[in-house]
Design an enzyme around this catalytic site. Structure first.
Site, short mmCIF file in Angstrom:
data_model
loop_
_atom_site.label_atom_id
_atom_site.label_comp_id
_atom_site.label_asym_id
_atom_site.label_seq_id
_atom_site.Cartn_x
_atom_site.Cartn_y
_atom_site.Cartn_z
N ASP A 202 -116.05 16.07 -18.15
CA ASP A 202 -115.21 14.85 -17.84
C ASP A 202 -113.81 15.05 -17.39
O ASP A 202 -113.36 16.17 -17.56
CB ASP A 202 -115.78 13.47 -18.40
CG ASP A 202 -115.00 13.87 -20.03
OD1 ASP A 202 -114.43 14.73 -20.10
OD2 ASP A 202 -114.74 12.69 -20.54
N TYR B 120 -122.16 14.77 -15.56
CA TYR B 120 -121.47 14.59 -17.01
C TYR B 120 -122.34 14.23 -18.05
O TYR B 120 -122.65 14.57 -19.09
CB TYR B 120 -120.23 13.93 -16.92
CG TYR B 120 -120.02 13.49 -18.44
CD1 TYR B 120 -119.06 14.03 -18.94
CD2 TYR B 120 -120.24 12.31 -18.68
CE1 TYR B 120 -118.61 14.09 -20.33
CE2 TYR B 120 -119.58 11.72 -20.13
CZ TYR B 120 -118.89 12.92 -20.90
OH TYR B 120 -118.53 12.51 -22.15
N GLU C 17 -123.15 6.95 -23.86
CA GLU C 17 -122.61 7.53 -22.74
C GLU C 17 -122.57 6.92 -21.81
O GLU C 17 -121.35 6.85 -20.80
CB GLU C 17 -123.37 8.86 -22.55
CG GLU C 17 -123.28 10.08 -23.61
CD GLU C 17 -121.83 10.35 -23.82
OE1 GLU C 17 -120.94 10.34 -22.81
OE2 GLU C 17 -121.54 10.90 -24.97
#
Ligand code: SF4
Length: 348
Positions: A137, A119, A36
């Site tokens: 996002d 996020y 991520e």
């Protein structure tokens, strides 16, 4: 606000079309977290080799916590946004010291780690721990705004908050939470895309969408941005005994912890560059213009003018001298200086 049918439409579609990405096999918190962070601002295809190399060098969170900064930066070189790498290490140290070496599973604890915003905490929480935490996002904002036919500014923090609240009301727990998060990512990358025409005929959410008949062209709406600030710089390739001078950017500065070629604010003439090299404690033999380069950051542009400055012998404070080979392979040089690195490689 959002139809409760979204998870039941999206997740089965995802199970059918999901691509076999390396971080989807064995999604441990460490692997999900690393992917991520790398995927922020970087395309999936570009991330894959970096991700695999990073994991081979730092296979565990404990190894990352003990990483040498130079090696960490070298593994990140070319990915950009280097604060991400520094924050990864900082967070790994926090996990080792404050959480007994076990990645925390509470949303608030995940969010408290360096470099992890809402996020990323939502993505790690849902994918690695099955928490009902959405990860909102740009992809998700675009999909949701199109679903609703919402023409408000999609970059507005208030809209993001509203959408997140709306998703919290319909988000599942357990395996379905991670599937839904990844389904949104996949849909945004492959169907309801940021550029080009969205593939509404293939979209599992078409039955719910207010924009499928062409409304998508005007959504998402973004309020116009402010112009970027421009900074002029003069970059010196100080060449002494077949080696070029490098200096380390201060840790707290933009691109902190990376190497750079010595540079100053403003565009200097050849005479001024010659004088500057002397002020740096060197004995210059000349100063030859080698061209101009531009590097664009989010809010800033560097307009750089370069000079090759042969010098009699090495010297100067806070400078190290590196051969062409070391510049290409050993030192993590900020990608803003790519033009100068290439010049050295092409003019041996
Ligand atoms: Fe996007 Fe079209 Fe799907 Fe609506 S139907 S969410 S515009 S791809």
């Amino acid at each position: 606000m959002f139809s409760k049918d979204i998870p039941s439409l999206l997740s089965p579609w995802y199970r059918k079309v999901a691509r076999p990405l390396p971080w989807r096999e064995n999604p441990t918190p460490y692997r999900v977290w690393l992917s991520e962070i790398m995927l922020q601002q970087t395309r999936v295809e570009a991330v894959i080799p970096y991700y695999q190399r990073f994991l081979s060098v730092f296979p565990t969170l404990a190894a990352l916590a003990e990483a040498e900064d130079a090696l960490l930066m070298k593994c990140w070189e070319g990915l950009g946004y280097y604060s991400r790498a520094r924050n990864l290490k900082k967070a790994a140290v926090t996990v080792m010291t404050d959480f007994g070496g076990v990645f925390p599973s509470r949303y608030e604890d995940i969010l408290s780690l360096s470099g992890i915003g809402e996020y990323t905490a939502g993505a790690i929480g849902s994918i690695a721990f099955g928490l009902p935490t959405p990860a909102v996002d740009g992809n998700v904002l675009r999909i949701l705004a199109r679903l609703l036919g919402d023409g408000r500014d999609v970059l507005s923090p208030a809209l993001k908050k509203e959408y997140r609240q709306g998703l919290l009301a319909i988000y599942p727990s357990g395996k379905a939470a991670g599937e839904l998060t990844q389904a949104f990512m996949e849909l945004g990358q492959r169907v309801c895309t940021a550029s080009g025409t969205p593939k509404c005929a293939e979209c599992p959410l078409a039955s719910l969408c207010a924009s499928k008949d062409g409304g998508y062209a005007a959504i998402p709406y973004r309020a116009p941005k402010k112009a970027r600030k421009i900074e002029k710089k003069t970059v010196l390739l100080l060449l002494c005994d077949n080696a070029f001078a490098l200096s380390l950017r201060p840790a707290e500065a933009l691109l902190g912890g990376l190497w750079e070629f010595p540079n100053v604010e403003g565009h200097l003439s050849a005479q001024e560059v010659f004088a500057l090299a002397r002020d740096l404690g060197l004995s210059p033999l000349g100063a030859e213009a080698i061209g101009e380069a531009k590097h664009i950051f989010t809010h800033l542009e560097w307009h750089m003018r370069g000079f090759l400055v042969p010098c009699e012998k090495k010297g100067g404070e806070n400078l190290v001298f590196a051969t062409d080979e070391d510049i290409q392979k050993k030192y993590a040089i900020a990608s803003a200086f790519r033009f100068f690195k290439k010049f050295i490689a092409e003019n041996k």
